[in-house]
Write a protein that holds these residues in place. Structure first.
Motif, PDB file in Angstrom:
ATOM      1  N   ARG A 111       7.179   0.915  -6.131  1.00 32.33           N
ATOM      2  CA  ARG A 111       7.415  -0.359  -5.454  1.00 32.33           C
ATOM      3  C   ARG A 111       6.201  -0.744  -4.603  1.00 32.33           C
ATOM      4  O   ARG A 111       5.726  -1.876  -4.650  1.00 32.33           O
ATOM      5  N   PHE A 112       5.663   0.223  -3.854  1.00 32.83           N
ATOM      6  CA  PHE A 112       4.472  -0.067  -3.033  1.00 32.83           C
ATOM      7  C   PHE A 112       3.296  -0.476  -3.908  1.00 32.83           C
ATOM      8  O   PHE A 112       2.541  -1.384  -3.572  1.00 32.83           O
ATOM      9  N   LYS A 150       3.381  -1.915  -6.842  1.00 33.57           N
ATOM     10  CA  LYS A 150       3.566  -3.263  -7.385  1.00 33.57           C
ATOM     11  C   LYS A 150       3.260  -4.332  -6.343  1.00 33.57           C
ATOM     12  O   LYS A 150       2.567  -5.313  -6.629  1.00 33.57           O
ATOM     13  N   ILE A 151       3.780  -4.131  -5.121  1.00 32.58           N
ATOM     14  CA  ILE A 151       3.525  -5.114  -4.064  1.00 32.58           C
ATOM     15  C   ILE A 151       2.022  -5.212  -3.788  1.00 32.58           C
ATOM     16  O   ILE A 151       1.449  -6.301  -3.718  1.00 32.58           O
ATOM     17  N   SER A 152       1.379  -4.051  -3.664  1.00 35.54           N
ATOM     18  CA  SER A 152      -0.056  -4.052  -3.339  1.00 35.54           C
ATOM     19  C   SER A 152      -0.873  -4.725  -4.433  1.00 35.54           C
ATOM     20  O   SER A 152      -1.785  -5.504  -4.149  1.00 35.54           O
ATOM     21  N   ALA A 170       0.110  -6.957  -6.500  1.00 40.42           N
ATOM     22  CA  ALA A 170       0.369  -8.397  -6.503  1.00 40.42           C
ATOM     23  C   ALA A 170      -0.568  -9.075  -5.499  1.00 40.42           C
ATOM     24  O   ALA A 170      -1.203 -10.091  -5.805  1.00 40.42           O
ATOM     25  N   ILE A 171      -0.692  -8.483  -4.311  1.00 42.10           N
ATOM     26  CA  ILE A 171      -1.590  -9.063  -3.300  1.00 42.10           C
ATOM     27  C   ILE A 171      -3.042  -9.003  -3.789  1.00 42.10           C
ATOM     28  O   ILE A 171      -3.797  -9.972  -3.662  1.00 42.10           O
ATOM     29  N   TRP A 172      -3.383  -7.850  -4.369  1.00 45.94           N
ATOM     30  CA  TRP A 172      -4.741  -7.655  -4.922  1.00 45.94           C
ATOM     31  C   TRP A 172      -5.093  -8.772  -5.896  1.00 45.94           C
ATOM     32  O   TRP A 172      -6.170  -9.345  -5.850  1.00 45.94           O
ATOM     33  N   LEU A 175      -5.632  -3.272   2.042  1.00 47.23           N
ATOM     34  CA  LEU A 175      -4.633  -2.757   1.104  1.00 47.23           C
ATOM     35  C   LEU A 175      -4.730  -1.242   0.926  1.00 47.23           C
ATOM     36  O   LEU A 175      -3.725  -0.539   0.959  1.00 47.23           O
ATOM     37  N   TYR A 201      -1.898   1.389   2.050  1.00 47.03           N
ATOM     38  CA  TYR A 201      -1.240   2.229   1.045  1.00 47.03           C
ATOM     39  C   TYR A 201      -1.385   3.717   1.401  1.00 47.03           C
ATOM     40  O   TYR A 201      -0.422   4.478   1.315  1.00 47.03           O
ATOM     41  N   ARG A 218       0.921   4.456   4.316  1.00 48.80           N
ATOM     42  CA  ARG A 218       2.337   4.364   3.943  1.00 48.80           C
ATOM     43  C   ARG A 218       2.743   5.524   3.030  1.00 48.80           C
ATOM     44  O   ARG A 218       3.825   6.077   3.160  1.00 48.80           O
TER      45      ARG A 218
END
Lengths: 595, 86
Positions: B16-17, B19-21, B23-25, B66, B70, B73
């Motif tokens: 999940r992390f 995918k989110i990262s 997407a921002i990238w 990012l 990451y 986290r």
């Protein structure tokens, strides 16, 4: 002291430093040769990886390509930094957990196949050698300039130095030497940029000066630059001119390629812990960003300075005279660069002045007609000389010029050494010891490593005599190859248990072959001139240039691997267990000697 | 069995992390820097538009943030799921 002696002094002093460190930290055993133990701090590691990563392409070539193209070449900036996000999120921690020395060892074990390992070695060699060609170009230009000889002799001499240097030690020597090289190259890149930014915008931070105000005109720097280049008939600096699809694919190729280049990935095998591998990628990017945030400022400001020098009375006034170029001290750099054969001018209409403009532009052709100009008279300006010539163009003091020469060589040398190390470990460790002669002694393995370094340099020099583009463009081709072959295999190896041995081998081969084919069709077979069928100005597939094809090659790799895996025998349970163990950090020990 | 459940939960949180990262990238580089640049052209920035800044500097700064986010986290997630290195 004249400039020549000053350059020698700076370059000599920096070399003495690197060699001193290499001798001090000389590699003894094979594990030290490849991986330098595992006791290097993430910040130190980041600095060394940044030096390893930032090559002649980043230091010498990139800002020049941005300067003469503008926005369209932003791909280099985004591509060569964005790849670290992929590396940190998708590869580094898992490869560290796996705990072997080389990329091909991972591929061989994960896909339980010596063939997969062999194919990985081949992909790695093809990408690395292409990359070394680009480095050699940079080394040749830097040596050519500071010894004031032809770039060809610079290339030959430079290759000898690179070889002597790389053979000295393995990664241990290289790690600490590269920390020193990072310091030299970042200082050398930043100092002239600060001077120039102060001259033009009054802001000491070039990255901010780029978006600041041009002090003499009171306009924003970029608006001023746009106005000047369009006056000379060139394309507007900040606007997009090329194909959007090509720009997206090119950026993506550079990103994926970054995450697929063996000499960078190898670095993450040698951090102490999995958690450090994640931090390490971040620290590496911090040190890279220091240069990459400055590079677009260097490019834009140099373009402005060159236009000003060629048109000292403004674009509506008289052009610079031949006499001025030959006698005025602020034009002395033009004569020195002319000796390398990379810069030239010619007074075509015999008016004693050198008119620099875009003679393919219709408006400027009309203006030329009216003024009696007979074409652009700054006949040759190799993009790769811009950064090295930059301090001279801005009339900075002699020691800054010497420093930049040392920095350019540091960038080219550190990367060439890292690549040669990756090549030699691929041949001696993966190919010979891993497959052909498993009983080889440590001593003969080291010897084989050194012989393969020498062979790689010879091949790179021969192919580098007819480079397929400017240094950064040659290097971009290497990234395309790595993107199409290595990255997909590594990623699927970690994130999918479905991909089996046959799928991985077929995928890598398909990705490598189509990409190589596309490159050779556009750049000539083995880069031999005039053997190409297409050109990058009119590519085979719509707007997709050969430098951008890596992203397509990667897609081919993924698709082929999935289809073939679906048709062949499922991955065995012990490999699924291996994948599961790679995914969690717990239990990461030190690396073990490969089998 | 417990161990493997824990590992599965850890892995899906990780995915999940990622995918989110990513997407921002993609949004800052391919989006703001290239494809969405025309849409941002109204926002002027230092003599040009915001898209130009994203293409030449902004995306690099976001990439840095990012990776560090990451790393921080994930190291915390390792601990929460008891899969960190001893």
């Amino acid at each position: 002291m004249d400039q020549f002696t000053l350059n020698l002094l700076f370059v000599g002093a920096s070399f003495a430093l690197y060699i001193g460190i290499a001798v001090w930290a000389r590699a003894g055993s094979t594990s030290e040769f490849y991986a330098a133990g595992r006791g290097v701090h993430p910040v130190t590691k980041g600095m060394a990886t940044a030096a390893d990563w930032m090559s002649a392409a980043s230091f010498i070539s990139m800002a020049g390509l941005i300067a003469f193209t503008g926005y369209d070449n932003s791909s280099f900036l985004m591509g060569w930094t964005g790849g670290y996000v992929l590396l940190a999120l998708l590869l580094a921690p898992y490869l560290r957990k796996f705990g072997k020395f080389t990329v091909s060892e991972f591929i061989g074990d994960r896909f339980y196949s010596p063939t997969a390992r062999l194919v990985a070695v081949i992909c790695l060699l093809v990408a690395s050698i292409t990359y070394v060609i680009g480095q050699m170009q940079g080394v040749g230009i830097a040596f050519g300039r500071f010894l004031e000889i032809d770039a060809f002799w610079g290339l030959l001499l430079g290759s000898c130095v690179v070889f002597a240097y790389a053979v000295f030690g393995g990664m241990k020597g290289v790690t600490y030497t590269q920390v020193a090289q990072y310091c030299v190259l970042i200082t050398a890149y930043t100092i002239p940029a600060v001077f120039i930014s102060l001259q033009l915008t009054g802001n000491p931070i070039p990255a901010l000066g780029l978006f600041g105000e041009h002090t003499t005109s009171g306009e924003p720097l970029l608006a001023k630059l746009d106005a000047i280049v369009t006056d000379l008939g060139f394309k507007e600096y900040t606007a997009a001119h090329g194909s959007t699809i090509n720009m997206v694919l090119f950026t993506l190729s550079l990103m994926i390629g970054t995450a697929g280049l063996p000499h960078v990935i190898m670095r993450f095998f040698t951090v102490p812990k999995v958690s450090d591998a994640r931090w390490s990628a971040g620290w590496t990017l911090v040190f890279i960003a220091l240069l990459y945030l400055t590079a677009p400022a260097v490019g834009a400001m140099a373009r402005l300075n060159i236009s000003d020098l060629m048109w000292p009375n403004g674009t509506d006034g008289e052009a610079v005279s031949v006499e001025q170029i030959e006698s005025a001290p602020e034009y002395a750099w033009m004569a020195t660069w002319q000796k390398t054969g990379l810069l030239d001018w010619e007074d075509k209409n015999g008016d004693g002045k050198i008119q620099y403009y875009n003679d393919a532009n219709a408006d400027l052709q009309a203006k030329a007609e009216a003024n009696g100009w007979q074409g652009n008279e700054l006949t040759k300006f190799n993009r790769d000389i811009l950064v090295l010539a930059n301090p001279e163009i801005a009339s900075l003091p002699g020691w800054v010029i010497g420093l930049v020469a040392a920095g350019g060589l540091a960038a080219a040398l550190s990367t060439a050494a890292g690549l040669l190390l990756a090549i030699s470990s691929a041949v001696s460790h993966d190919l010979l010891k891993g497959q052909l002669t498993p009983n080889m002694s440590e001593k003969s393995e080291l010897l084989a490593a050194r012989i393969s370094m020498a062979a790689a340099i010879v091949v790179a020099v021969i192919l580098g005599l007819n480079p397929p583009g400017f240094a950064a463009q040659t290097v971009a081709l290497a990234f395309g190859l790595a993107a199409a072959s290595i990255f997909p295999a590594l990623m699927m190896g970690i994130f999918s248990t479905r991909i089996n041995n046959a799928g991985a081998v077929a995928g890598m081969l398909a990705g490598l072959v189509v990409t190589l084919l596309y490159i050779f069709l556009h750049k000539g077979w083995f880069f031999i001139p005039d053997t190409n069928t297409f050109t990058d100005s009119d590519p085979l597939l719509g707007p997709i240039k050969s430098t951008s094809f890596g992203a397509i090659g990667a897609l081919v790799n993924f698709i082929v691997a999935y289809i073939v895996s679906g048709m062949t025998k499922e991955t065995p349970q012990h490999i699924k267990d291996l994948v599961a163990s790679v995914r969690v950090p717990r239990g990461a020990g030190g690396a073990v000697e490969g089998h | 069995m417990n161990d493997s459940n824990e590992e599965n939960a850890y892995w899906s949180a990780n995915l999940r992390f990622i995918k989110i990262s990513l997407a921002i990238w993609a949004v800052v580089s391919f989006g703001f820097g290239i494809l969405l640049r025309p849409a941002l052209s109204g926002i002027s920035f230092g003599g040009t538009d915001l898209g130009f800044w994203f293409a030449q500097q902004g995306s690099i700064l976001v990439f840095l943030a990012l990776i560090f986010f990451y790393a921080w986290r994930m190291n915390k997630l390792d601990h929460e799921h008891g899969v960190d290195e001893e």
